[in-house]
Design a protein around this motif. Structure first.
Motif, mmCIF file in Angstrom:
data_model
loop_
_atom_site.group_PDB
_atom_site.id
_atom_site.type_symbol
_atom_site.label_atom_id
_atom_site.label_comp_id
_atom_site.label_asym_id
_atom_site.label_seq_id
_atom_site.Cartn_x
_atom_site.Cartn_y
_atom_site.Cartn_z
ATOM 1 N N SER A 1 78.697 -30.398 12.241
ATOM 2 C CA SER A 1 79.383 -29.403 13.069
ATOM 3 C C SER A 1 78.794 -29.506 14.484
ATOM 4 O O SER A 1 77.721 -30.094 14.685
ATOM 5 N N TYR A 2 79.491 -28.909 15.460
ATOM 6 C CA TYR A 2 78.943 -28.933 16.825
ATOM 7 C C TYR A 2 77.588 -28.221 16.884
ATOM 8 O O TYR A 2 76.694 -28.629 17.620
ATOM 9 N N LYS A 3 77.462 -27.146 16.096
ATOM 10 C CA LYS A 3 76.168 -26.424 16.097
ATOM 11 C C LYS A 3 75.057 -27.338 15.623
ATOM 12 O O LYS A 3 73.957 -27.342 16.179
ATOM 13 N N GLU A 4 75.362 -28.121 14.559
ATOM 14 C CA GLU A 4 74.340 -29.045 14.033
ATOM 15 C C GLU A 4 74.020 -30.127 15.072
ATOM 16 O O GLU A 4 72.857 -30.481 15.277
ATOM 17 N N MET A 5 75.075 -30.619 15.731
ATOM 18 C CA MET A 5 74.836 -31.651 16.754
ATOM 19 C C MET A 5 73.996 -31.089 17.888
ATOM 20 O O MET A 5 73.118 -31.755 18.430
ATOM 21 N N TYR A 6 74.306 -29.843 18.255
ATOM 22 C CA TYR A 6 73.560 -29.218 19.344
ATOM 23 C C TYR A 6 72.080 -29.114 18.958
ATOM 24 O O TYR A 6 71.187 -29.428 19.743
ATOM 25 N N ARG A 7 71.854 -28.697 17.718
ATOM 26 C CA ARG A 7 70.466 -28.485 17.281
ATOM 27 C C ARG A 7 69.689 -29.813 17.217
ATOM 28 O O ARG A 7 68.549 -29.890 17.681
ATOM 29 N N ILE A 8 70.333 -30.836 16.676
ATOM 30 C CA ILE A 8 69.672 -32.151 16.598
ATOM 31 C C ILE A 8 69.310 -32.632 18.008
ATOM 32 O O ILE A 8 68.195 -33.083 18.272
ATOM 33 N N THR A 9 70.276 -32.491 18.914
ATOM 34 C CA THR A 9 70.040 -32.950 20.292
ATOM 35 C C THR A 9 68.923 -32.143 20.947
ATOM 36 O O THR A 9 68.043 -32.683 21.621
ATOM 37 N N ARG B 1 70.340 -43.560 16.921
ATOM 38 C CA ARG B 1 71.716 -43.113 16.725
ATOM 39 C C ARG B 1 71.795 -42.061 15.640
ATOM 40 O O ARG B 1 71.020 -42.113 14.667
ATOM 41 N N VAL B 2 72.753 -41.172 15.784
ATOM 42 C CA VAL B 2 73.110 -40.271 14.685
ATOM 43 C C VAL B 2 74.613 -40.403 14.501
ATOM 44 O O VAL B 2 75.387 -40.252 15.453
ATOM 45 N N THR B 3 75.024 -40.748 13.273
ATOM 46 C CA THR B 3 76.453 -40.961 13.018
ATOM 47 C C THR B 3 77.154 -39.607 12.851
ATOM 48 O O THR B 3 76.501 -38.558 12.740
ATOM 49 N N ALA B 4 78.461 -39.664 12.740
ATOM 50 C CA ALA B 4 79.246 -38.422 12.635
ATOM 51 C C ALA B 4 78.933 -37.648 11.353
ATOM 52 O O ALA B 4 79.132 -36.442 11.281
ATOM 53 N N THR B 5 78.412 -38.341 10.340
ATOM 54 C CA THR B 5 78.041 -37.648 9.105
ATOM 55 C C THR B 5 76.539 -37.346 9.073
ATOM 56 O O THR B 5 75.992 -36.995 8.032
ATOM 57 N N GLY B 6 75.884 -37.531 10.214
ATOM 58 C CA GLY B 6 74.478 -37.137 10.311
ATOM 59 C C GLY B 6 73.494 -38.189 9.831
ATOM 60 O O GLY B 6 72.326 -37.892 9.592
ATOM 61 N N MET B 7 73.957 -39.433 9.666
ATOM 62 C CA MET B 7 73.026 -40.494 9.259
ATOM 63 C C MET B 7 72.201 -40.910 10.478
ATOM 64 O O MET B 7 72.766 -41.225 11.521
ATOM 65 N N PHE B 8 70.901 -40.861 10.329
ATOM 66 C CA PHE B 8 70.016 -41.234 11.435
ATOM 67 C C PHE B 8 69.774 -42.737 11.371
ATOM 68 O O PHE B 8 69.442 -43.279 10.317
ATOM 69 N N VAL C 1 70.266 -36.510 8.424
ATOM 70 C CA VAL C 1 69.801 -35.292 9.114
ATOM 71 C C VAL C 1 70.661 -34.103 8.696
ATOM 72 O O VAL C 1 70.170 -32.984 8.578
ATOM 73 N N ARG C 2 71.949 -34.359 8.483
ATOM 74 C CA ARG C 2 72.856 -33.260 8.097
ATOM 75 C C ARG C 2 72.378 -32.600 6.801
ATOM 76 O O ARG C 2 72.220 -31.380 6.741
ATOM 77 N N ASP C 3 72.077 -33.429 5.775
ATOM 78 C CA ASP C 3 71.646 -32.854 4.498
ATOM 79 C C ASP C 3 70.320 -32.111 4.671
ATOM 80 O O ASP C 3 70.114 -31.044 4.089
ATOM 81 N N PHE C 4 69.453 -32.684 5.477
ATOM 82 C CA PHE C 4 68.146 -32.077 5.728
ATOM 83 C C PHE C 4 68.328 -30.695 6.362
ATOM 84 O O PHE C 4 67.732 -29.704 5.934
ATOM 85 N N LEU C 5 69.236 -30.631 7.344
ATOM 86 C CA LEU C 5 69.515 -29.347 8.008
ATOM 87 C C LEU C 5 70.145 -28.356 7.036
ATOM 88 O O LEU C 5 69.755 -27.187 6.984
ATOM 89 N N ARG C 6 71.123 -28.851 6.269
ATOM 90 C CA ARG C 6 71.851 -27.943 5.360
ATOM 91 C C ARG C 6 70.976 -27.478 4.200
ATOM 92 O O ARG C 6 71.295 -26.495 3.540
ATOM 93 N N ASN C 7 69.851 -28.184 3.985
ATOM 94 C CA ASN C 7 68.903 -27.726 2.964
ATOM 95 C C ASN C 7 67.874 -26.767 3.546
ATOM 96 O O ASN C 7 66.877 -26.446 2.914
ATOM 97 N N GLY C 8 68.095 -26.347 4.791
ATOM 98 C CA GLY C 8 67.260 -25.292 5.369
ATOM 99 C C GLY C 8 66.099 -25.759 6.238
ATOM 100 O O GLY C 8 65.174 -24.975 6.495
#
Ligand code: SAM
Length: 328
Positions: free
Chosen positions: A45-53, A261-268, A280-287
């Motif tokens: 999501s954009y929120k997740e992208m914002y946070r990673i960045t 790089r971070v792909t659209a599905t959050g692969m670092f 990274v997406r799964d890591f974030l979604r796991n809290g």
């Protein structure tokens, strides 16, 4: 705390794919029917992208390139740019786009102080452009080129050199830099086309491209490249713009690589040629907290492979993915 690998390279540049969807079907990037796009909820999501960045920027990343897929096909992309522009730790926000959908957004990009737009354009001939991209959008892409050239945004053109397809146009592309303040960059074709092999007649690598150009122009000047530049850069004496070659396949630019790089599905990805180091997406979604994120980024980047050949050798799977999945 900063992001440094075991070869001493400092990481300061994130390439973030905001979507895997694209409005074009470029032959060298994907099959005619497109790629298997993922379910929307699998995209960051954009929120997740914002946070990673944000977290990466706190660790020294000061430059972000937004890519895809085609970034402008994702709804609310401009609002996302707006929020990213509030991140005062970022010195540069750049975008890679095919330009077919952005003609009306150029004023907004200027207002947001986007640093540079890399516009992909593989032919200057309408019909050939349509054949390569499998879509008849040359006129709008060229219109975007002209509008960008008149804007305050830096403009770079991306041209994938395709053996026997557009190699007859390399000189025409260099000529574009005669009266325009643009950087034309020729990219070596890579096997990221959704099928894993390149059906090419001849290998148009860095040497062949520069020799071809030098045969035509007697006054090619070699420019001093900026540190970590992806292209080796040149200009024709007295031309307003420059041209460069990106040795994406021969991989002679890995020495001072500063990119992740971070792909659209959050692969670092530590390297374009690796097959993803952690999600990274799964890591974030796991809290995961921001501190957890920092720790995992530091740890992962320390293991960045020496170069694209090592990264490819360490892959668990063969190179078959499309650049649209990876984020170019
Ligand atoms: N849709 C945007 C665009 O067209 O610029 C951004 C994504 S696209 C995947 C990013 C860049 O990767 C483009 O310049 C594209 O030409 C390049 N690219 C895609 N497939 C490639 C391949 N197999 N080899 C070299 N470059 C490739």
């Amino acid at each position: 705390m900063e992001l440094r690998d075991k070869f001493g390279r400092k990481i300061s540049y994130l390439r973030l794919a905001v979507t895997d969807r694209c409005n074009l079907r470029c032959q060298y990037c994907m099959p005619a029917q497109g790629i298997d796009i993922v379910d929307r909820k699998e995209l960051l999501s954009y929120k997740e992208m914002y946070r990673i960045t944000r977290v990466l920027s706190e660790l020294g990343v000061n430059k972000v390139r937004l890519t895809g897929g085609e970034p402008f096909v994702r709804r609310d992309f401009i609002s996302f740019l707006e929020s990213l522009s509030f991140n005062d730790k970022l010195d540069e926000i750049n975008i890679t786009t095919n330009g077919a959908l952005i003609t009306n957004h150029i004023d907004k990009l200027e207002e947001l102080e986007i640093n540079a737009v890399n516009l992909s354009i593989d032919s200057l001939q309408r019909e050939k452009f349509a054949k390569i991209s499998r879509r008849d959008v040359f006129d709008s892409v060229y219109d975007t080129l002209e509008k960008l050239e008149k804007s305050n945004l830096k403009l770079k053109l991306n041209v994938v050199v395709q053996s026997g397809v557009n190699t007859d146009e390399l000189i025409d592309f260099v000529e574009l830099s005669k009266n325009r303040d643009i950087a034309v960059r020729f990219i070596e074709e890579m096997p990221f086309n959704g099928k894993g092999q390149r059906d090419i007649k001849e290998e148009w690598n860095f040497n062949k491209i520069i020799n071809h150009i030098k045969k035509h122009f007697s006054d090619v000047e070699t420019l001093q490249d900026k540190k970590s530049s992806t292209s080796r850069n040149f200009k024709i004496t007295n031309y307003k713009g420059t041209f460069g070659i990106i040795p994406a396949f021969t991989r002679t630019i890995c020495n001072d690589c500063n990119r992740i790089r971070v792909t659209a599905t959050g692969m670092f990805k530590n390297c374009l040629f690796d097959d993803g180091v952690f999600n990274v997406r799964d890591f974030l979604r796991n809290g995961a907290s921001n501190e957890d994120l920092k720790e995992v980024f530091l740890e992962t980047i320390s293991k960045k492979p020496k170069d694209g050949f090592v990264a490819e050798a360490q892959r668990k799977s063969k190179v078959v993915e499309s650049m649209s999945t990876i984020g170019g």
